[in-house]
Write a protein that holds these residues in place. Structure first.
Motif, PDB file in Angstrom:
ATOM      1  N   PRO A  40      31.654   9.530  86.751  1.00  0.00           N
ATOM      2  CA  PRO A  40      31.627  10.980  86.947  1.00  0.00           C
ATOM      3  C   PRO A  40      30.221  11.450  87.311  1.00  0.00           C
ATOM      4  CG  PRO A  40      32.779  10.414  84.907  1.00  0.00           C
ATOM      5  CD  PRO A  40      32.116   9.166  85.397  1.00  0.00           C
ATOM      6  N   LEU A  41      30.137  12.626  87.883  1.00  0.00           N
ATOM      7  CA  LEU A  41      28.857  13.231  88.233  1.00  0.00           C
ATOM      8  C   LEU A  41      28.002  13.404  86.982  1.00  0.00           C
ATOM      9  CD1 LEU A  41      27.509  14.580  90.800  1.00  0.00           C
ATOM     10  CD2 LEU A  41      28.238  16.752  89.797  1.00  0.00           C
ATOM     11  N   GLY A 135      35.459  14.658  83.891  1.00  0.00           N
ATOM     12  CA  GLY A 135      34.974  14.878  85.254  1.00  0.00           C
ATOM     13  C   GLY A 135      33.475  14.933  85.393  1.00  0.00           C
ATOM     14  N   MET A 136      32.740  14.871  84.282  1.00  0.00           N
ATOM     15  CA  MET A 136      31.282  14.913  84.368  1.00  0.00           C
ATOM     16  C   MET A 136      30.669  14.294  83.123  1.00  0.00           C
ATOM     17  SD  MET A 136      30.630  18.991  83.760  1.00  0.00           S
ATOM     18  CE  MET A 136      31.609  19.906  82.539  1.00  0.00           C
ATOM     19  N   ASP A 347      32.491  24.068  88.659  1.00  0.00           N
ATOM     20  CA  ASP A 347      33.608  23.465  89.381  1.00  0.00           C
ATOM     21  C   ASP A 347      33.430  23.627  90.891  1.00  0.00           C
ATOM     22  OD1 ASP A 347      36.368  22.298  89.432  1.00  0.00           O
ATOM     23  OD2 ASP A 347      36.831  24.218  90.350  1.00  0.00           O
ATOM     24  N   GLN A 351      31.476  20.014  90.877  1.00  0.00           N
ATOM     25  CA  GLN A 351      32.649  19.137  90.813  1.00  0.00           C
ATOM     26  C   GLN A 351      33.312  18.971  92.173  1.00  0.00           C
ATOM     27  OE1 GLN A 351      32.023  17.686  88.124  1.00  0.00           O
ATOM     28  NE2 GLN A 351      33.811  18.035  86.842  1.00  0.00           N
ATOM     29  N   SER A 354      31.196  16.508  94.122  1.00  0.00           N
ATOM     30  CA  SER A 354      30.557  15.485  93.298  1.00  0.00           C
ATOM     31  C   SER A 354      30.364  14.172  94.059  1.00  0.00           C
ATOM     32  CB  SER A 354      31.366  15.240  92.023  1.00  0.00           C
ATOM     33  OG  SER A 354      32.661  14.750  92.324  1.00  0.00           O
TER      34      SER A 354
END
Length: 497
Positions: A40-41, A135-136, A347, A351, A354
């Motif tokens: 993830p980022l 997601g991160m 987001d 995201q 990313s």
């Protein structure tokens, strides 16, 4: 980010690793970037001492797992990753890494360093099964400009290394006011390898926003006006994609609202308005108050620590206005705290792009390696790198966005602002680029994109448009073509019965 571009970046790293397989340091660095492409980022949370970094991080995650006191753990760079089961791993400067015990006190996670001092710890890694971390990866950093030079230096060395890419792909920077020191840090982060890769990859947060209006119920409105003014500052605008006001303490407590808190807040909401407002004139007055009778001094102290006067005032008003259950109240408090707008910006700006941010950071590292340690046979790698950088439209968008926010292009101001939006300056989603509502149909998106496409083709072909501006127009045109293609593709998809 197209799959072909990501595949090209991954292949270039593999090929470069093969060319430098006998260089242990270079190979280790390249292996790290190969892993980063699949992870993830990485978003660092940075800011001056007591800016509220750990509190905001807890709010984003939705659990109190980052220490917010002034103990040793707040002096250590701490990574928060998604994992199936909770785990804390200590990586010492010297010696083998080891797991730390999981301990909670009053619902909060506590790190037990087993006698080690902060300077003996390279980093802590916390794995936690929080949906927000899927997601991160969030990285909590010690305060910049700390009274301890070692603590401040630890953050700066991690976030803005002199001879390598930053470990972070992007940064959330907290500030209480806009000072020259804030701009200096953001300039330093922008000047890292990741920053020089051609993008603005920071979001500024006006933290502790409830204090702007001395805890009044309209504090966030005042903070919003200040944030808007900061966002137009030419020095900050070129370094940060947005400025968002957030009442971090309220955001954290709203996301972790306990039933006991709700019951105490409901008791306060039941008081006469004049009585309640009088007791909330100051923290000491609230703590010493004897009303309502069932609320102990310890409970009042707990509410102050978790919500502050602003949060208590706001929660009382909301309960009286119909938020009479804990879950709806928690959601409304989070929204009013400014957390929801921040999550939306994260987001839209991070995201949604990313893959491009991760790939751009990795390619910048490869470029640095090829330039600083050239060797026979790497010319083909440099050529492949150049092709990726030139042909990947996502990178060209990031580069143009940086130019529009710094030196600018020779276009009328309204066209420059429109170009920034169309290449994703306000967010990468098609409806954001086009300035439409989130629920716009594919047909509406395609029609609006075609309208912009025709206009920008006209600007590009005008004899009055200089060459640099025409190059910018071509990037905007390609972005519009991408929206048209994506919207047309959704129109062709069969509708479900």
């Amino acid at each position: 980010m197209t799959a072909a571009t990501m595949a090209g970046a991954a292949k270039l790293i593999r090929d470069t690793l093969e060319a430098y397989r006998d260089d242990r340091e270079a190979a280790g660095m390249l292996q790290g970037y190969a892993r980063r492409l699949a992870e993830p980022l990485r978003i660092a949370v940075a800011g001056m001492v007591k800016a509220g970094k750990s509190t905001l991080l807890n709010a984003i995650i939705g659990e109190e797992i980052a220490p917010t006191d002034t103990g040793e753990c707040t002096k250590i760079v701490t990574w928060y990753r998604h994992g199936p089961t909770p785990r804390i791993t200590l990586h010492p400067v010297n010696g083998e890494r080891r797991n730390l015990p999981l301990k909670r006190v009053d619902g909060r996670l506590v790190f037990v360093l087993d006698g080690m001092q902060a300077e003996e710890v390279e980093r802590l890694e916390v794995e936690w099964p929080a949906p927000a971390l899927q997601g991160m990866t969030l990285i909590d950093t010690p305060g910049i400009a700390s009274l301890s030079r070692d603590v401040s230096a630890r953050s700066l060395a991690f976030l803005t290394p002199e001879d390598s890419a930053s470990e972070a792909d992007a940064v959330i920077y907290l500030m209480r006011h806009l000072h020259a020191s804030d701009l200096r840090f953001l300039e330093s982060f922008h000047d890292t390898r990741a920053g020089r890769s051609g993008t603005v990859n920071a979001i500024a947060v006006l933290s502790r926003a409830d204090e702007v209006g001395a805890g009044r119920i309209d504090s966030l409105i005042s903070a919003g006006s200040i944030a808007e003014r900061y966002s137009q500052d030419p020095n900050l605008r070129k370094l940060a994609l947005a400025v968002v006001p957030v009442a971090g303490l309220l955001a954290q407590s709203a996301r972790t609202l306990r039933q006991a808190d709700f019951e105490a807040l409901r008791m306060l909401a039941g008081l006469d308005r004049t009585v309640r407002e009088r007791m909330l004139l100051s923290a000491d007055r609230f703590r010493r108050s004897t009303e309502p009778a069932g609320l102990t001094e310890g409970a009042r102290t707990g509410l102050l620590e978790r919500y502050g006067l602003f949060g208590i005032r706001l929660a009382s008003v909301l309960i009286r206005n119909g938020f009479t259950e804990a879950t709806p109240l928690a959601h409304e408090l989070a929204r009013r705290s400014g957390l929801d707008p921040l999550l939306d910006v994260l987001d839209r700006q991070f995201q949604a792009r990313s893959e491009a941010l991760k790939a751009r950071t990795a390619l910048a590292a490869v470029e640095n390696l090829l330039a600083s340690r050239p060797r026979e046979g790497t010319e083909r790698l440099a050529a492949a790198l150049e092709r990726l950088q030139v042909n990947a439209h996502e990178f060209r968008e990031l580069q143009l966005l940086a130019v529009l926010r710094t030196t600018g292009v020779d276009l009328p101001s309204e066209l420059s602002a429109e170009a920034e939006r169309l290449v994703g300056g306000n967010g990468a989603a098609s409806w954001v680029r086009l300035g439409l509502d989130a629920g716009s149909s594919p047909e509406v998106l395609a029609a609006e994109a075609r309208r912009y496409l025709a206009r920008w083709r006209g600007v590009a072909e005008s004899p009055l448009t200089g060459r640099p501006a025409a190059e910018a127009c071509r990037v905007v045109i390609r972005s519009c073509e991408g929206v048209v293609a994506g919207s047309s593709g959704r129109q062709r998809q069969p509708r479900s019965a």
